[in-house]
Motif scaffolding. Sequence first.
Motif, PDB file in Angstrom:
ATOM      1  N   GLU A   1      18.416 -16.018  -6.026  1.00  0.00           N
ATOM      2  CA  GLU A   1      17.652 -15.094  -5.188  1.00  0.00           C
ATOM      3  C   GLU A   1      18.390 -13.762  -5.233  1.00  0.00           C
ATOM      4  N   LEU A   2      17.805 -12.787  -5.922  1.00  0.00           N
ATOM      5  CA  LEU A   2      18.512 -11.552  -6.212  1.00  0.00           C
ATOM      6  C   LEU A   2      17.908 -10.375  -5.455  1.00  0.00           C
ATOM      7  N   GLY A   3      18.645  -9.285  -5.436  1.00  0.00           N
ATOM      8  CA  GLY A   3      18.232  -8.112  -4.679  1.00  0.00           C
ATOM      9  C   GLY A   3      17.034  -7.411  -5.289  1.00  0.00           C
ATOM     10  N   GLY A   4      16.396  -6.558  -4.501  1.00  0.00           N
ATOM     11  CA  GLY A   4      15.247  -5.802  -4.973  1.00  0.00           C
ATOM     12  C   GLY A   4      15.110  -4.506  -4.200  1.00  0.00           C
ATOM     13  N   LYS A   5      14.053  -3.786  -4.490  1.00  0.00           N
ATOM     14  CA  LYS A   5      13.765  -2.520  -3.794  1.00  0.00           C
ATOM     15  C   LYS A   5      12.327  -2.624  -3.322  1.00  0.00           C
ATOM     16  N   ASN A   6      12.148  -3.202  -2.134  1.00  0.00           N
ATOM     17  CA  ASN A   6      10.833  -3.659  -1.715  1.00  0.00           C
ATOM     18  C   ASN A   6       9.959  -2.525  -1.198  1.00  0.00           C
ATOM     19  N   PRO A   7       8.717  -2.430  -1.683  1.00  0.00           N
ATOM     20  CA  PRO A   7       7.792  -1.406  -1.180  1.00  0.00           C
ATOM     21  C   PRO A   7       7.010  -1.892   0.036  1.00  0.00           C
ATOM     22  N   ASN A   8       6.860  -1.018   0.999  1.00  0.00           N
ATOM     23  CA  ASN A   8       6.009  -1.253   2.160  1.00  0.00           C
ATOM     24  C   ASN A   8       4.836  -0.277   2.029  1.00  0.00           C
ATOM     25  N   VAL A   9       3.648  -0.796   1.798  1.00  0.00           N
ATOM     26  CA  VAL A   9       2.494   0.054   1.484  1.00  0.00           C
ATOM     27  C   VAL A   9       1.606   0.173   2.718  1.00  0.00           C
ATOM     28  N   VAL A  10       1.282   1.413   3.104  1.00  0.00           N
ATOM     29  CA  VAL A  10       0.447   1.675   4.281  1.00  0.00           C
ATOM     30  C   VAL A  10      -0.786   2.471   3.854  1.00  0.00           C
ATOM     31  N   PHE A  11      -1.963   1.910   4.105  1.00  0.00           N
ATOM     32  CA  PHE A  11      -3.218   2.606   3.810  1.00  0.00           C
ATOM     33  C   PHE A  11      -3.771   3.242   5.084  1.00  0.00           C
ATOM     34  N   ALA A  12      -4.650   4.197   4.898  1.00  0.00           N
ATOM     35  CA  ALA A  12      -5.187   4.958   6.028  1.00  0.00           C
ATOM     36  C   ALA A  12      -5.913   4.058   7.026  1.00  0.00           C
ATOM     37  N   ASP A  13      -6.582   3.015   6.550  1.00  0.00           N
ATOM     38  CA  ASP A  13      -7.357   2.178   7.472  1.00  0.00           C
ATOM     39  C   ASP A  13      -6.463   1.330   8.372  1.00  0.00           C
ATOM     40  N   ALA A  14      -5.159   1.289   8.072  1.00  0.00           N
ATOM     41  CA  ALA A  14      -4.218   0.619   8.968  1.00  0.00           C
ATOM     42  C   ALA A  14      -3.815   1.504  10.133  1.00  0.00           C
ATOM     43  N   CYS A  15      -4.279   2.758  10.123  1.00  0.00           N
ATOM     44  CA  CYS A  15      -3.885   3.729  11.151  1.00  0.00           C
ATOM     45  C   CYS A  15      -5.103   4.347  11.838  1.00  0.00           C
ATOM     46  N   GLU A  16      -6.246   3.655  11.806  1.00  0.00           N
ATOM     47  CA  GLU A  16      -7.488   4.251  12.303  1.00  0.00           C
ATOM     48  C   GLU A  16      -7.457   4.507  13.803  1.00  0.00           C
ATOM     49  N   SER A  17      -6.903   3.589  14.577  1.00  0.00           N
ATOM     50  CA  SER A  17      -6.797   3.799  16.021  1.00  0.00           C
ATOM     51  C   SER A  17      -5.351   4.131  16.373  1.00  0.00           C
ATOM     52  N   ASP A  18      -5.146   4.686  17.558  1.00  0.00           N
ATOM     53  CA  ASP A  18      -3.782   4.991  17.986  1.00  0.00           C
ATOM     54  C   ASP A  18      -2.942   3.717  18.077  1.00  0.00           C
ATOM     55  N   GLU A  19      -3.566   2.640  18.540  1.00  0.00           N
ATOM     56  CA  GLU A  19      -2.840   1.370  18.646  1.00  0.00           C
ATOM     57  C   GLU A  19      -2.433   0.860  17.269  1.00  0.00           C
ATOM     58  N   ASP A  20      -3.365   0.948  16.299  1.00  0.00           N
ATOM     59  CA  ASP A  20      -3.053   0.519  14.936  1.00  0.00           C
ATOM     60  C   ASP A  20      -1.940   1.378  14.343  1.00  0.00           C
ATOM     61  N   PHE A  21      -2.007   2.669  14.599  1.00  0.00           N
ATOM     62  CA  PHE A  21      -1.002   3.593  14.082  1.00  0.00           C
ATOM     63  C   PHE A  21       0.384   3.237  14.643  1.00  0.00           C
ATOM     64  N   ASP A  22       0.475   3.029  15.958  1.00  0.00           N
ATOM     65  CA  ASP A  22       1.753   2.675  16.582  1.00  0.00           C
ATOM     66  C   ASP A  22       2.306   1.374  16.002  1.00  0.00           C
ATOM     67  N   THR A  23       1.419   0.410  15.798  1.00  0.00           N
ATOM     68  CA  THR A  23       1.859  -0.877  15.243  1.00  0.00           C
ATOM     69  C   THR A  23       2.389  -0.704  13.827  1.00  0.00           C
ATOM     70  N   ALA A  24       1.672   0.067  13.021  1.00  0.00           N
ATOM     71  CA  ALA A  24       2.091   0.274  11.634  1.00  0.00           C
ATOM     72  C   ALA A  24       3.440   0.976  11.561  1.00  0.00           C
ATOM     73  N   VAL A  25       3.634   1.988  12.402  1.00  0.00           N
ATOM     74  CA  VAL A  25       4.917   2.699  12.405  1.00  0.00           C
ATOM     75  C   VAL A  25       6.043   1.780  12.861  1.00  0.00           C
ATOM     76  N   ASP A  26       5.789   1.007  13.913  1.00  0.00           N
ATOM     77  CA  ASP A  26       6.816   0.088  14.404  1.00  0.00           C
ATOM     78  C   ASP A  26       7.198  -0.944  13.347  1.00  0.00           C
ATOM     79  N   GLN A  27       6.192  -1.451  12.651  1.00  0.00           N
ATOM     80  CA  GLN A  27       6.481  -2.451  11.616  1.00  0.00           C
ATOM     81  C   GLN A  27       7.270  -1.834  10.462  1.00  0.00           C
ATOM     82  N   ALA A  28       6.936  -0.608  10.100  1.00  0.00           N
ATOM     83  CA  ALA A  28       7.675   0.077   9.032  1.00  0.00           C
ATOM     84  C   ALA A  28       9.111   0.345   9.471  1.00  0.00           C
ATOM     85  N   LEU A  29       9.278   0.716  10.739  1.00  0.00           N
ATOM     86  CA  LEU A  29      10.613   0.974  11.283  1.00  0.00           C
ATOM     87  C   LEU A  29      11.446  -0.298  11.268  1.00  0.00           C
TER      88      LEU A  29
END
Length: 391
Positions: free
Chosen positions: A252-280
Amino acid sequence: MSAQHTIHVGGEWRGAASGATRDIIDPADAKPFAVIAEGGTEDADAAISAARRAFDEGPWPHTPVAERAALLRRTADLLVRDREKIGLLESRDAGKTVEEGRVDVDCVADAFRYFADLVVGEGAGRVVDAGSDEIHSVVVHEPVGVCSMITPWNYPLLQASWKIAPALAAGNTFVIKPSEITPLTTVVLVELLIEAGLPEGVANIVTGPGATVGARLADHPAVDLVSFTGGLASGTKVALAAAADVKKAALELGGKNPNVVFADACESDEDFDTAVDQALNAAFIHSGQVCSAGSRLIIEESVRERFVAELARRADRIRLGRGTEDGVECGPLVSEQQRDKTESYVASALAEGAVLRCGGKRPEPSDVRPATGYFYEPTVLDQCHREMRVV
């Protein structure tokens, strides 16, 4: 077991054959707080021989499945009993918060119970249709033999459990080499296995460097399987060593993992806050020192600026400090070497045109953050591209 007797071979705790020791450093203040045996090739050979004897001549491979599962469950109970002590030790050893250390202990106990249940549920064999009523074909599982295990510094106890629990459930013996930077909770885990009743020689541990102990665990002809978690360069060496006598290898080796966020994951303020928190959380839990960390953030252009600005604002508010202090959300990097490497990557990114949105430096010392600790501010680099070294 004395402070320097952290090598366990054939039922005996001992120091290194050479007498060498190593200080274990608390990354929060760069001060030594424990001493371990610095094992070498001779110690690895002794441990492998003990594991080989225990497998070939001992009772463990032939112990009924129900008894093996019961030992795993007893080990889980002992982990729960010692949760606070082990969580604190993991915090001091690896620099993570005490709460993260406690969660790690919970996950390890869960892993032992999971593999206990799994092996008990294993049937007598899987019947395979051979195309003839005169042929009875059954696929059965049996232990592979002696397992070498080499674990990394970021999740010492958890990574050890993911190797040890299934190996024991299946009836194998093992030798484990934890990272020389963070070995202490793996030593404790072996102590608990012994307390739970594991026969002599089944569990062996050699504390020491990868260049000697790790290399020997990978190339020793008496080893049947080597399991390694760590970086690509070291993993390549393990694979080459294992290939010499075609032993099984799990990498099990290291990597450089991408976290991809699309606009529809941020449509509402609640969705936006969740997406930012998860990215953080994906980027900065355990100071970003996670195999699966979302260290690259790829965002749809229409929401990019809003998302990055809010991410940087929240990252800048993460409370850095010693993991044992109340209110601390993120501890130090695990070593001076890791901090130096982080600083080098940030410097190269800025030289190649990245834009610093927050962090990018060592924080000011405080009452919860000693000046000597290996702290580095949570950092957000914007406008990066694939040609950059940091990417």
